[in-house]
Design a protein around this motif. Structure first.
Motif, PDB file in Angstrom:
ATOM      1  N   THR A  65       0.850  -1.183   0.000  1.00 11.18           N
ATOM      2  CA  THR A  65       0.000   0.000   0.000  1.00 11.18           C
ATOM      3  C   THR A  65       0.884   1.229   0.000  1.00 11.18           C
ATOM      4  O   THR A  65       1.909   1.285   0.682  1.00 11.18           O
ATOM      5  N   MET A  66       0.481   2.220  -0.793  1.00  8.21           N
ATOM      6  CA  MET A  66       1.295   3.413  -1.002  1.00  8.21           C
ATOM      7  C   MET A  66       0.408   4.647  -1.005  1.00  8.21           C
ATOM      8  O   MET A  66      -0.822   4.557  -1.042  1.00  8.21           O
ATOM      9  N   GLN A  67       1.047   5.782  -0.989  1.00  5.23           N
ATOM     10  CA  GLN A  67       0.328   7.046  -1.046  1.00  5.23           C
ATOM     11  C   GLN A  67      -0.352   7.213  -2.411  1.00  5.23           C
ATOM     12  O   GLN A  67       0.217   6.857  -3.439  1.00  5.23           O
ATOM     13  N   VAL A  68      -1.564   7.738  -2.398  1.00  3.51           N
ATOM     14  CA  VAL A  68      -2.245   8.090  -3.642  1.00  3.51           C
ATOM     15  C   VAL A  68      -1.743   9.468  -4.072  1.00  3.51           C
ATOM     16  O   VAL A  68      -1.816  10.434  -3.300  1.00  3.51           O
ATOM     17  N   ILE A  69      -1.204   9.560  -5.270  1.00  2.00           N
ATOM     18  CA  ILE A  69      -0.666  10.820  -5.783  1.00  2.00           C
ATOM     19  C   ILE A  69      -1.772  11.593  -6.495  1.00  2.00           C
ATOM     20  O   ILE A  69      -2.450  11.062  -7.383  1.00  2.00           O
ATOM     21  N   ARG A  70      -1.945  12.823  -6.094  1.00  2.00           N
ATOM     22  CA  ARG A  70      -2.943  13.695  -6.735  1.00  2.00           C
ATOM     23  C   ARG A  70      -2.349  14.260  -8.020  1.00  2.00           C
ATOM     24  O   ARG A  70      -1.730  15.313  -8.018  1.00  2.00           O
ATOM     25  N   GLY A  71      -2.523  13.574  -9.098  1.00  2.00           N
ATOM     26  CA  GLY A  71      -2.003  14.078 -10.357  1.00  2.00           C
ATOM     27  C   GLY A  71      -1.718  12.954 -11.330  1.00  2.00           C
ATOM     28  O   GLY A  71      -1.633  11.788 -10.951  1.00  2.00           O
ATOM     29  N   PRO A  72      -1.534  13.290 -12.598  1.00  2.00           N
ATOM     30  CA  PRO A  72      -1.294  12.291 -13.653  1.00  2.00           C
ATOM     31  C   PRO A  72       0.180  11.919 -13.745  1.00  2.00           C
ATOM     32  O   PRO A  72       1.029  12.426 -13.007  1.00  2.00           O
ATOM     33  N   SER A  73       0.488  11.044 -14.668  1.00  2.00           N
ATOM     34  CA  SER A  73       1.877  10.693 -14.936  1.00  2.00           C
ATOM     35  C   SER A  73       2.499  11.733 -15.857  1.00  2.00           C
ATOM     36  O   SER A  73       1.808  12.490 -16.551  1.00  2.00           O
ATOM     37  N   LEU A  74       3.821  11.763 -15.872  1.00  2.00           N
ATOM     38  CA  LEU A  74       4.534  12.644 -16.798  1.00  2.00           C
ATOM     39  C   LEU A  74       4.178  12.285 -18.239  1.00  2.00           C
ATOM     40  O   LEU A  74       4.029  13.171 -19.091  1.00  2.00           O
ATOM     41  N   ARG A  75       4.005  11.022 -18.516  1.00  2.00           N
ATOM     42  CA  ARG A  75       3.637  10.589 -19.864  1.00  2.00           C
ATOM     43  C   ARG A  75       2.309  11.206 -20.301  1.00  2.00           C
ATOM     44  O   ARG A  75       2.157  11.657 -21.445  1.00  2.00           O
ATOM     45  N   LEU A 103      20.545   6.051  -4.827  1.00  2.00           N
ATOM     46  CA  LEU A 103      19.533   5.165  -5.387  1.00  2.00           C
ATOM     47  C   LEU A 103      19.575   5.198  -6.913  1.00  2.00           C
ATOM     48  O   LEU A 103      19.836   6.237  -7.514  1.00  2.00           O
ATOM     49  N   VAL A 104      19.281   4.068  -7.524  1.00  2.00           N
ATOM     50  CA  VAL A 104      19.157   3.962  -8.974  1.00  2.00           C
ATOM     51  C   VAL A 104      17.790   3.363  -9.273  1.00  2.00           C
ATOM     52  O   VAL A 104      17.478   2.275  -8.801  1.00  2.00           O
ATOM     53  N   HIS A 105      16.985   4.069 -10.036  1.00  2.00           N
ATOM     54  CA  HIS A 105      15.640   3.571 -10.327  1.00  2.00           C
ATOM     55  C   HIS A 105      15.686   2.371 -11.253  1.00  2.00           C
ATOM     56  O   HIS A 105      15.113   1.320 -10.975  1.00  2.00           O
ATOM     57  N   GLY A 106      16.336   2.530 -12.386  1.00  2.00           N
ATOM     58  CA  GLY A 106      16.449   1.442 -13.347  1.00  2.00           C
ATOM     59  C   GLY A 106      15.548   1.578 -14.552  1.00  2.00           C
ATOM     60  O   GLY A 106      15.897   1.141 -15.641  1.00  2.00           O
ATOM     61  N   ASP A 107      14.375   2.194 -14.370  1.00  2.00           N
ATOM     62  CA  ASP A 107      13.436   2.315 -15.484  1.00  2.00           C
ATOM     63  C   ASP A 107      12.617   3.605 -15.336  1.00  2.00           C
ATOM     64  O   ASP A 107      11.394   3.577 -15.281  1.00  2.00           O
ATOM     65  N   PRO A 108      13.298   4.771 -15.281  1.00  2.00           N
ATOM     66  CA  PRO A 108      12.607   6.032 -14.977  1.00  2.00           C
ATOM     67  C   PRO A 108      11.916   6.670 -16.179  1.00  2.00           C
ATOM     68  O   PRO A 108      12.086   7.864 -16.448  1.00  2.00           O
ATOM     69  N   HIS A 109      11.137   5.884 -16.926  1.00  2.00           N
ATOM     70  CA  HIS A 109      10.429   6.445 -18.075  1.00  2.00           C
ATOM     71  C   HIS A 109       9.251   7.299 -17.594  1.00  2.00           C
ATOM     72  O   HIS A 109       8.875   7.280 -16.408  1.00  2.00           O
ATOM     73  N   ALA A 110       8.647   8.025 -18.531  1.00  2.94           N
ATOM     74  CA  ALA A 110       7.623   9.003 -18.169  1.00  2.94           C
ATOM     75  C   ALA A 110       6.404   8.361 -17.512  1.00  2.94           C
ATOM     76  O   ALA A 110       5.706   9.010 -16.724  1.00  2.94           O
ATOM     77  N   GLY A 111       6.128   7.091 -17.804  1.00  3.38           N
ATOM     78  CA  GLY A 111       5.008   6.415 -17.181  1.00  3.38           C
ATOM     79  C   GLY A 111       5.260   6.062 -15.728  1.00  3.38           C
ATOM     80  O   GLY A 111       4.320   5.819 -14.963  1.00  3.38           O
ATOM     81  N   ASN A 112       6.535   6.024 -15.319  1.00  5.64           N
ATOM     82  CA  ASN A 112       6.903   5.723 -13.935  1.00  5.64           C
ATOM     83  C   ASN A 112       7.161   6.983 -13.117  1.00  5.64           C
ATOM     84  O   ASN A 112       7.704   6.913 -12.022  1.00  5.64           O
ATOM     85  N   VAL A 113       6.777   8.125 -13.670  1.00  2.00           N
ATOM     86  CA  VAL A 113       6.918   9.397 -12.957  1.00  2.00           C
ATOM     87  C   VAL A 113       5.526  10.001 -12.788  1.00  2.00           C
ATOM     88  O   VAL A 113       4.851  10.316 -13.775  1.00  2.00           O
ATOM     89  N   LEU A 114       5.091  10.132 -11.545  1.00  2.00           N
ATOM     90  CA  LEU A 114       3.812  10.758 -11.238  1.00  2.00           C
ATOM     91  C   LEU A 114       4.052  12.205 -10.816  1.00  2.00           C
ATOM     92  O   LEU A 114       5.112  12.539 -10.284  1.00  2.00           O
ATOM     93  N   LEU A 115       3.067  13.056 -11.043  1.00  2.00           N
ATOM     94  CA  LEU A 115       3.184  14.462 -10.663  1.00  2.00           C
ATOM     95  C   LEU A 115       2.311  14.725  -9.445  1.00  2.00           C
ATOM     96  O   LEU A 115       1.084  14.607  -9.510  1.00  2.00           O
ATOM     97  N   ARG A 116       2.972  15.037  -8.330  1.00  2.00           N
ATOM     98  CA  ARG A 116       2.246  15.324  -7.085  1.00  2.00           C
ATOM     99  C   ARG A 116       1.957  16.816  -7.005  1.00  2.00           C
ATOM    100  O   ARG A 116       2.839  17.644  -7.137  1.00  2.00           O
TER     101      ARG A 116
END
Length: 316
Positions: A105-115, A147-160
């Motif tokens: 369970t994680m925080q719900v981010i108020r916002g869309p993805s960067l993609r 830290l290294v994410h490994g797959d920081p594409h726009a779909g894995n970036v949310l905008l808070r």
């Protein structure tokens, strides 16, 4: 997405079923689906005890060819999220196994993805350059934390986004309905799970390649591409993308373009400083990764500065 997740799950009266079996989540009421990725489905669920909406992710094999152990993969991602106590990483609340399925369970981010924002036709050149700076700085924060994410594409970036009742200035970018203007958003990385199955060298190379491809996507605007600074930045990023052999000296990669002389000098001065680790534990790969992310920050800054200079209003 709806049809895809319904191949595996069914929602009924706040309860979640998988292949006809009720999953044991007595403390949560399921409200809907937030998203579906390569490693699982994320639901919106209400924590009954805390009266709080949470993002509840369940790992599963989406593709038959995926032979990764989902409990191991999910555990690794949850641990990485829990380890990273920085604003640009998605906060995790809890994790466990329900009916043989790993979840967190994680925080719900108020916002869309960067993609989503990059695909929005309202996203003009100025907003893209603002996002490039935010994305590069977020990458650098990860590197600073070791830290290294490994797959920081726009779909894995949310905008808070902050609280919606703030007063905004027009220069903060166009207003996204229900959350606020793009300029006040903070990028948040999620889904670290892929990196569990790659070695340190492989994950660093993949991280840099995907970071570069994402910056290319952000800069993908005709008004941006005509800037000399953008041409230099894209050319330098291409050098990174082509020459990813870890044996190829970082200094040689940075020296490929004259634009990088300043960041090379600054990086050499700062590279031995790593805020979250004693010097004895700092590896060369960490130093190299920090130099790379510092370069990304520098490149994004130079391009946006050139854009602002070009479009600065002239006095009569």
């Amino acid at each position: 997405m709806k049809k895809d997740w319904m191949k595996f799950f069914r929602l009924e009266d706040g309860r979640l079923f998988k292949e006809g079996t009720l999953l044991s989540f007595p403390d949560h009421e399921f409200l809907g689906v937030l998203g579906m990725g390569a490693s699982g489905v994320v639901f919106k669920a209400k924590n009954k005890w805390l009266d709080r909406e949470e993002a509840l992710k369940i790992w599963l094999r989406i593709k038959p060819s995926d032979d990764r152990d989902k409990i191991i993969q999910g555990t690794f991602e949850a641990q990485k999220l829990a380890e990273a106590e920085i604003p640009t990483v998605l906060p995790v609340y809890a994790a466990g196994v329900a009916n043989g399925n790993f979840y967190s369970t994680m925080q719900v981010i108020r916002g869309p993805s960067l993609r989503t924002i990059l695909r929005d036709q309202r996203t003009d050149a100025d907003t893209r350059l603002m996002l490039a700076q935010k994305y590069a700085k977020a990458l650098n924060e990860l590197a600073d934390a070791g830290l290294v994410h490994g797959d920081p594409h726009a779909g894995n970036v949310l905008l808070r986004f902050p609280a919606p009742n703030l007063t905004y200035h027009y220069s903060d970018g166009y207003i996204l309905e229900g959350v606020g203007p793009i300029g006040v958003a903070t990028p948040v990385f999620c889904d670290f799970g892929t990196s569990r199955y790659m070695g340190k060298g492989g994950i660093l190379l993949r991280n840099r390649r995907v970071s570069i491809e994402t910056l290319f996507d952000i800069f993908d605007d005709p008004e941006i591409k005509e800037l000399d600074a953008a041409k230099k930045a894209l050319r330098a990023l291409s050098e990174y993308r082509v020459k990813q052999d870890p044996q190829y000296p970082m200094e040689a990669r940075l020296a490929q373009d004259s634009m990088l002389s300043d960041v090379q000098r600054v990086s050499k001065q700062q590279a031995l400083w790593h805020p979250n680790k004693p010097l004895s534990e700092v590896t060369q790969s960490m130093l190299d990764d920090r130099m790379f992310t510092q370069f990304c920050v520098y490149a994004a800054h130079k391009v946006r500065k050139a854009w602002q200079t070009k479009n600065r209003p002239t006095s009569d």
